[in-house]
Design a protein around this motif. Structure first.
Motif, short mmCIF file in Angstrom:
data_model
loop_
_atom_site.label_atom_id
_atom_site.label_comp_id
_atom_site.label_asym_id
_atom_site.label_seq_id
_atom_site.Cartn_x
_atom_site.Cartn_y
_atom_site.Cartn_z
N THR A 51 10.39 23.89 4.27
CA THR A 51 11.44 23.02 4.75
C THR A 51 10.94 21.59 4.70
OG1 THR A 51 13.05 22.72 6.55
CG2 THR A 51 10.76 23.13 7.19
N TYR A 52 11.84 20.62 4.85
CA TYR A 52 11.48 19.21 4.68
C TYR A 52 11.71 18.40 5.95
CZ TYR A 52 11.21 19.88 -0.40
OH TYR A 52 10.86 20.30 -1.66
N SER A 53 10.93 17.35 6.09
CA SER A 53 11.14 16.39 7.18
C SER A 53 12.42 15.60 6.91
CB SER A 53 9.95 15.45 7.28
OG SER A 53 9.77 14.72 6.08
N PHE A 104 20.59 24.76 -6.53
CA PHE A 104 21.56 23.85 -7.11
C PHE A 104 21.22 22.40 -6.81
CE2 PHE A 104 24.02 27.77 -6.89
CZ PHE A 104 24.69 27.76 -8.11
N ALA A 105 21.57 21.53 -7.75
CA ALA A 105 21.60 20.11 -7.44
C ALA A 105 22.58 19.91 -6.29
CB ALA A 105 22.04 19.31 -8.67
N ASP A 118 0.80 -1.21 0.00
CA ASP A 118 0.00 0.00 0.00
C ASP A 118 0.84 1.27 0.00
OD1 ASP A 118 -2.28 -1.46 -0.02
OD2 ASP A 118 -2.59 -1.40 2.15
N GLU A 119 2.14 1.15 0.28
CA GLU A 119 2.99 2.32 0.34
C GLU A 119 3.22 2.89 -1.07
OE1 GLU A 119 4.51 4.05 2.97
OE2 GLU A 119 2.98 2.91 4.02
N PRO A 120 3.33 4.21 -1.21
CA PRO A 120 3.65 4.79 -2.52
C PRO A 120 4.97 4.22 -3.04
CG PRO A 120 2.95 6.48 -0.97
CD PRO A 120 3.12 5.22 -0.18
N CYS A 121 5.09 4.20 -4.36
CA CYS A 121 6.18 3.45 -4.97
C CYS A 121 7.46 4.24 -5.14
CB CYS A 121 5.75 2.95 -6.35
SG CYS A 121 5.41 4.30 -7.51
N CYS A 122 7.37 5.56 -5.00
CA CYS A 122 8.49 6.39 -5.45
C CYS A 122 9.39 6.83 -4.30
CB CYS A 122 7.98 7.62 -6.17
SG CYS A 122 6.85 7.24 -7.51
N ALA A 123 10.68 7.01 -4.61
CA ALA A 123 11.61 7.58 -3.64
C ALA A 123 11.55 9.10 -3.73
CB ALA A 123 13.02 7.07 -3.91
N THR A 124 12.16 9.76 -2.75
CA THR A 124 12.04 11.23 -2.67
C THR A 124 13.32 11.98 -3.03
OG1 THR A 124 12.64 11.14 -0.33
CG2 THR A 124 10.29 11.09 -0.86
N GLY A 125 14.44 11.29 -3.15
CA GLY A 125 15.73 11.97 -3.26
C GLY A 125 15.87 12.88 -4.46
N ASP A 126 15.14 12.61 -5.55
CA ASP A 126 15.22 13.43 -6.75
C ASP A 126 14.11 14.46 -6.84
OD1 ASP A 126 17.52 12.56 -7.87
OD2 ASP A 126 16.61 11.28 -9.38
N PHE A 129 14.69 21.74 -3.37
CA PHE A 129 14.90 20.30 -3.52
C PHE A 129 14.89 19.62 -2.15
CE2 PHE A 129 17.47 21.40 -7.53
CZ PHE A 129 16.34 21.32 -8.33
N THR A 130 14.52 18.34 -2.13
CA THR A 130 14.42 17.61 -0.87
C THR A 130 15.76 17.45 -0.17
OG1 THR A 130 14.54 15.53 -2.12
CG2 THR A 130 12.34 16.32 -1.50
N ALA A 131 16.86 17.65 -0.88
CA ALA A 131 18.18 17.57 -0.23
C ALA A 131 18.31 18.57 0.91
CB ALA A 131 19.29 17.79 -1.26
#
Length: 382
Positions: free
Chosen positions: A65-67, A332-333, A19-27, A373-375
């Protein structure tokens, strides 16, 4: 028997995992669409927009901001809204309106607390990151600016009206509130250095910059650049610089000269000015390109169609770019290979290779401003 138990536990967990979403968050990242109160979800590697999240209120001066796990973004709107966004489902997880006018916020280093900086009614409010339930209300009867997270479950900010700096410590069950000192007239913004050592405060009501050493057992304000700042003879200030964009590179602070077409370079140890760089316009953001000696600068209206790249070793402009009308922000990346630049009035985000300066992508967006970006989830002071 142990193998059987392990297999049964894995089988029991399988439906939940499915049931969890399939995608990662790093990008992933978010682009603020300021005119429509929406966020554009983007994939950094694919140079693509994945979807849009709507209903976030007034985002005319929004930040976020991000968790720590990069799944949730906390968006601070100008209308006092605090919105928790799920990056994987691309939905609003929860939204509250906690004040009449807010200008930013921060997340504690353990990811448990969200602090919001308010203009109206002033002060700082702190919330539980999971539920957005209130944790603390610190009024101080003043507009707050330059709110940053500091290691040790602490937050630091300054006050426009009273010219003070404060620290709230949440490392114990009872919050400890400490006045760090009087910093000068009308602080307009502040920033934490990349090593969380020094809190730098820009002043609008008088000349100078104030530094506070947060590694000191008893931090205290120290004034430097006492001839730096706005005067009646300067050019009109079309847009206040954002100190979150002050760059730290080659042992230097790089500051925007308020009301002037210059960058100021200051030695990080001596706090003495070492150079000035003439630039295209009034600097707004000065952002260091990761893994390089270069900083990138954008400018206030009416010269805001331009970005310049400056070498921190020579203090010379090495490249001038024209990404589009009303450049508002750059991101920036994480390793510096590319930079994303928002061109608000062209309704697009331009993507540049930082080595060749060639355009490698373009994404349509509605009046884009901030790019996040999530970074950022893994950087202190953001």
């Amino acid at each position: 028997m142990k193998a059987l138990v392990a297999a049964l536990l894995l089988a029991a967990a399988a439906p939940a995992l499915a049931d969890e979403p399939c995608c990662a968050t790093g990008d992933l990242g978010l682009v603020v669409e300021r005119a429509t109160g929406s966020l554009l979800v983007v994939d950094r590697s694919d140079h693509a927009a994945l979807g849009r999240i709507e209903g976030l209120g007034d985002l005319s001066h929004a930040s976020l901001t991000y968790s720590p796990d990069e799944r949730f973004a906390y968006v601070f709107g100008r209308d006092g809204g605090l919105t928790k966004v799920d990056m994987l489902t691309r939905t609003i997880a929860k939204r509250i309106v906690q004040a009449g006018n807010s200008i930013g916020g921060a997340i504690s280093d353990d990811g448990k607390l969200i602090a919001v900086s308010n203009y109206e009614p002033g002060g700082v409010k702190v919330f539980d990151a999971e539920t957005l339930d209130p944790v603390a209300d610190i009024p101080l009867n003043a507009k707050t600016i330059g709110l940053v997270d500091v290691p040790g479950r602490r937050f630091v900010w300054s006050t426009w009206d009273s010219g003070e700096a404060w620290m709230a410590d949440f490392s114990t069950p009872d919050m400890a509130l400490t006045k760090l000192g009087d910093v000068g007239a009308n602080p307009f913004d502040a920033v934490l250095t990349d090593d969380a050592h020094t809190y730098l405060i820009g002043l609008f009501g008088e000349k100078g910059v104030t530094a506070i050493d947060l590694w000191d057992d008893q931090p205290a304000p120290v004034r430097f650049l006492k001839d730096y700042g706005k005067t009646e003879d300067d050019l009109p200030v079309y847009k206040m610089p954002h100190l979150q964009g002050w760059a730290f590179t080659e042992g230097q602070y790089v500051l925007p000269a308020v009301g002037q077409h210059e960058l100021l370079w200051v030695d990080r140890t001596s706090l003495e000015e070492v150079a000035r760089t003439p630039v295209h316009g009034q600097p707004v953001f000065i952002i260091a390109q990761p893994g390089s000696p270069y900083v990138w600068v954008n400018f206030a209206t009416p010269l805001n169609d331009t970005v310049q790249v400056v070498d921190s070793r020579t203090h010379e402009v090495v490249k001038t770019l024209n990404p589009g009308a009303a450049v508002l922000h750059m991101e920036f990346a994480p390793r510096g290979a590319e930079v994303w630049i928002s061109a608000r009035d062209d309704n697009r985000v331009m993507i540049y290779d930082t080595h060749s300066y060639k355009v490698t992508g373009e994404i349509a967006a509605e009046s884009p401003s901030g790019i996040f970006f999530t970074a950022r989830a893994h950087r202190t002071g953001l």
